[in-house]
Design an enzyme around this catalytic site. Structure first.
Site, PDB file in Angstrom:
ATOM      1  N   ALA A  73       1.024  -1.066  -0.022  1.00 43.10           N
ATOM      2  CA  ALA A  73      -0.140   0.181   0.031  1.00 43.10           C
ATOM      3  C   ALA A  73       1.042   1.229  -0.008  1.00 43.10           C
ATOM      4  O   ALA A  73       0.624   2.305  -0.685  1.00 43.10           O
ATOM      5  CB  ALA A  73      -0.995  -0.052   1.171  1.00 43.10           C
ATOM      6  N   ARG A  78       4.243   9.602 -10.063  1.00 48.48           N
ATOM      7  CA  ARG A  78       3.888   9.529 -11.197  1.00 48.48           C
ATOM      8  C   ARG A  78       3.055  10.881 -11.619  1.00 48.48           C
ATOM      9  O   ARG A  78       3.287  11.533 -12.664  1.00 48.48           O
ATOM     10  CB  ARG A  78       2.692   8.589 -11.804  1.00 48.48           C
ATOM     11  N   CYS A  83       2.258 -12.822   0.337  1.00 46.28           N
ATOM     12  CA  CYS A  83       1.342 -14.010  -0.324  1.00 46.28           C
ATOM     13  C   CYS A  83       2.153 -15.040  -0.582  1.00 46.28           C
ATOM     14  O   CYS A  83       1.751 -16.164  -1.019  1.00 46.28           O
ATOM     15  CB  CYS A  83       0.371 -13.367  -1.056  1.00 46.28           C
ATOM     16  N   VAL A 125       8.787   4.558  12.331  1.00 48.00           N
ATOM     17  CA  VAL A 125       7.936   5.901  12.959  1.00 48.00           C
ATOM     18  C   VAL A 125       7.362   5.426  14.218  1.00 48.00           C
ATOM     19  O   VAL A 125       6.898   4.517  14.341  1.00 48.00           O
ATOM     20  CB  VAL A 125       6.920   6.388  11.560  1.00 48.00           C
ATOM     21  N   TYR A 149     -17.964 -21.509 -22.513  1.00 48.11           N
ATOM     22  CA  TYR A 149     -18.206 -22.899 -22.527  1.00 48.11           C
ATOM     23  C   TYR A 149     -17.323 -23.526 -23.766  1.00 48.11           C
ATOM     24  O   TYR A 149     -17.845 -23.302 -24.935  1.00 48.11           O
ATOM     25  CB  TYR A 149     -19.642 -23.326 -22.868  1.00 48.11           C
ATOM     26  N   ARG A 181     -29.071 -22.414 -10.525  1.00 50.13           N
ATOM     27  CA  ARG A 181     -30.367 -23.098 -10.700  1.00 50.13           C
ATOM     28  C   ARG A 181     -30.837 -23.595  -9.556  1.00 50.13           C
ATOM     29  O   ARG A 181     -32.005 -23.673  -9.171  1.00 50.13           O
ATOM     30  CB  ARG A 181     -30.253 -23.776 -11.867  1.00 50.13           C
TER      31      ARG A 181
END
Lengths: 459, 459
Positions: free
Chosen positions: B14, B24, B47, B84, B432, B448
């Site tokens: 982050a 940027r 991860c 910090v 499919y 369904r």
């Protein structure tokens, strides 16, 4: 009161799904169901034929989801090798021809389902019917091709057409040890993609040892003294062939329906409403490869021959004919395929589709990988995205890559259905773990770049 | 006018995404960017640690997306090994401690980004700090564990915790030839799934030779004369261990922010608005593992430590801090993982999540396959779906299966984001082809069946 009579024309995905679903809702005392199938098989996966021919699927019967006997055991009066030759709409009856006995007879209906499927496009060129020239539409076709491969005097195969069937059959023939040349009328293989993405397929096929000749319109099939194919001629050259496979595409089989005065659309398919009822006819439904479907992105109908749609149609028709309720809202044009380990997917509109319906758009194309870059087996994937000018609404996605490329298109298929903008897509909470995706999923990367393209295009 | 000063606390996903994106948009003349990182590394994939430990990823540095030098080359004043220790909100400054030199100093800011991440939960039990007991939160942790595996006197490993990290570490240890026991406090492993789906994970782990002990709360780490772990004790039994891996989960690291009076939520994470600005503070943003995010399905905040969210947050914070614009609408709770070839995925709400927020729901569970049943390599897949009572709105999906199971959850993630009903989902135009899906995709089959459950529940 006599049982209601439901007649189904066509014993494959749409027809037999409709019959089965109607039977679930209405027992034999309430509804008699007669289904006519002119061929030898019911409810089989035509999409599986290339994999059976290629040897991935061992036996023909593996492709059959339900046999005639299984249908009959569910109280469906299934009449095989029986062709319906006429629909008498006003008289509520169809004329049937038993191809075994030659007998013809009329069968009355209260409700009718038309599921006559599609027929392969076979251009009227010299030699099209020669020995060694094969379509791959039916199980019989697949068996004939397999037999032909065994008998082929050499190992050179020409595939005519570079769409889904064409590229899948190229793989199948490669697996049989053939030297494969694909003759493609278009600018690049996979005309269901934009040419810049089709180019990636071309390159990958090259890498697999499949020769693709673009802008190659077949003019003639050349045969030898024994009547068997020896080569395929185009205007540019002649390609020796011990076997030829036609994968040119299909068109809706609506001869019967047209003769009966039923409405067909601009692509030759039957026109239905949302409940799959044939327009103007309360007691006639149609579904599967013989109908046109609403393209939800383009806002007009298309013809798409695909088993997954046929099954949905059948299920909905059976519900409605059986006194239940169901609707088919339309498609967004999703299709996936593969050539060896190259995966190919698309959904929504190509550039030319968007232009054809008056949409102004921007595009962005990105390269990423299917897994985290550092994870073993991470392979490149190219994603192209189209979004509407100004609104940024997603219009289409095309993906060419290796493992994990094809089904990633489902993300875009759902986003298209929901009418999302590419900006909304950048925030999608997609599954992330290193074996399955980079930390920014390729679809998110594409969405971000497309957002920039929308902005750069101004307002 | 002096350049604006942007200070970033935390040099991982982050924080450094925010710094990079701000850079940027604003050059060094317009904005000075100082980033503090207390550890040895920047921008790495936490991860990926289980896959590095397991040997799938060869080197530690493969997990590093961008080194300190690379960040510095982009004119970011990155101060490594510098912690910090205080945020002076009113004074617009932070106090930094250089851990190499012991020096402390104040650094002023006009804009502040808090990206302090999460810390592993380490219960205060006897022996938790013994040699051979390892967390796997940082690259240093991973290296320490790898060294410990080499030194382990035997080949018995105990993993405490059966969430994502726990099951991934079980696989990693298995690959090192350890006999692995997972001690799980909950009813079934993967408490991020409902227990009926966790049960499938349990069974699959059994099949892989991983022993999972459920309802096993650790009471004590037992050590030998040399101070190294020898066993893990629960109330029910004692499990010999040459190495112990803690995978109990993480909690937001917000000590600094709390001390500064910044608002934290019910899960201990910082509270932000949609632009990732800390609530009540116009010039302070926070993102990544130290914040709570809005759960769009539950309608309240959650804490989710996941690199993909952290990267999105950073990108949005950097845009906003750099004078651009971006918002993070929230999450639907998608997560995917694997143990060997078992794929595990979830999105949306579990049964208990739905209950906790007052939603009444129905569920349906189906078994299908990732490919057409007849296609080689077709493997079983179980899909569980939750939908709201009456409305039929999709609430959540859980999938456990083999190849193709994990990323299929993205279909549901997009549908959740769009607020689709399960009825709408039955019509989704998903990709499919036999190598990629049965003719009814497992997600469609689940939809369904869930529609039927909604109807059966009445109105």
């Amino acid at each position: 009161m006599a049982a209601e009579r439901l007649v189904v024309i066509g014993g494959d995905a749409a027809g037999m799904s409709a019959a089965s679903q109607a039977r679930r809702l209405k027992g034999p005392d309430e509804m008699g169901i007669v289904a006519f199938e002119r061929g030898h098989f019911t409810s089989y996966s035509a999409c599986g034929i290339p994999y059976w021919v290629g040897g991935d699927v061992e036996q023909r019967d593996d492709l059959i989801a339900r046999t005639p006997e299984e249908h009959r055991a569910r109280a469906i009066d299934l009449r095989m090798r029986t062709e319906v030759t006429e629909i008498d709409v006003a008289g509520q009856r169809v004329r049937a021809l038993d191809r075994e006995t030659g007998e013809t007879y009329w069968a009355g209906f209260d409700k009718l389902v038309i599921a006559t499927g599609a027929r392969p496009v076979r251009p009227a060129l010299p030699g099209m019917d020669a020995a060694g020239v094969h379509g791959v539409q039916t199980l019989d076709d697949g068996q004939a091709l397999l037999d032909s491969l065994d008998r082929a005097p050499g190992r050179r195969a020409v595939v005519v057409g570079a769409g889904y069937i064409g590229v899948e059959m190229a793989e199948a023939l490669l697996k049989h040890g053939f030297e494969v040349t694909v003759l493609n009328r278009g600018e690049q293989p996979m005309a269901t993609l934009d040419p810049d993405m089709g180019r990636l397929v071309h390159d990958a096929m090259d890498g697999l040892g499949i020769t693709t000749v673009n802008r190659a319109g077949v003019s003639k099939i050349i045969t030898g003294a024994d009547g068997r194919v020896t080569a395929v001629a185009t205007e540019e050259g002649t390609y020796p062939a011990d076997v030829v496979v036609l994968g040119i595409g299909v068109e809706p089989e609506t001869t019967l329906a047209r003769a009966a005065g039923l409405p067909v659309g601009p692509h030759g398919g039957l026109l239905t409403d949302l409940s799959m009822r044939v327009v103007g006819h309360d007691n006639i439904w149609a579904g599967g490869d013989c109908v046109e479907v609403l393209d939800l992105v383009a806002g007009r109908t298309r013809h798409i021959a695909l088993g997954t749609h046929a099954n949905k149609h059948g299920q909905i028709i059976g519900s409605n004919a059986g006194g239940g309720y169901g609707t088919f809202p339309g498609v967004v044009g999703t299709a996936v395929s593969k050539v060896c380990d190259l995966e190919i997917a698309r959904t929504g509109l190509r550039e030319k589709d968007a232009r054809a319906v008056g949409l102004r758009f921007v595009t962005a194309t990105i390269e990423s990988t299917g897994r985290a870059g550092y994870y073993p087996g991470a392979q490149p994937m190219t994603v192209k995205m189209l979004a509407e000018f100004r609104t940024g609404r997603l219009l289409g996605v095309q993906i060419v890559g290796r493992e994990g490329a094809a089904k990633r298109v489902d993300i875009a298929a759902v986003a298209l259905t929901a009418g999302m903008t590419v900006d909304q897509m950048t925030a999608l909470d997609l599954g992330y773990a290193p074996p399955f995706s980079p930390v920014w999923d390729p679809v998110l990367v594409a969405a971000r770049k497309t957002v920039q393209a929308v902005r750069a295009a101004g307002v």
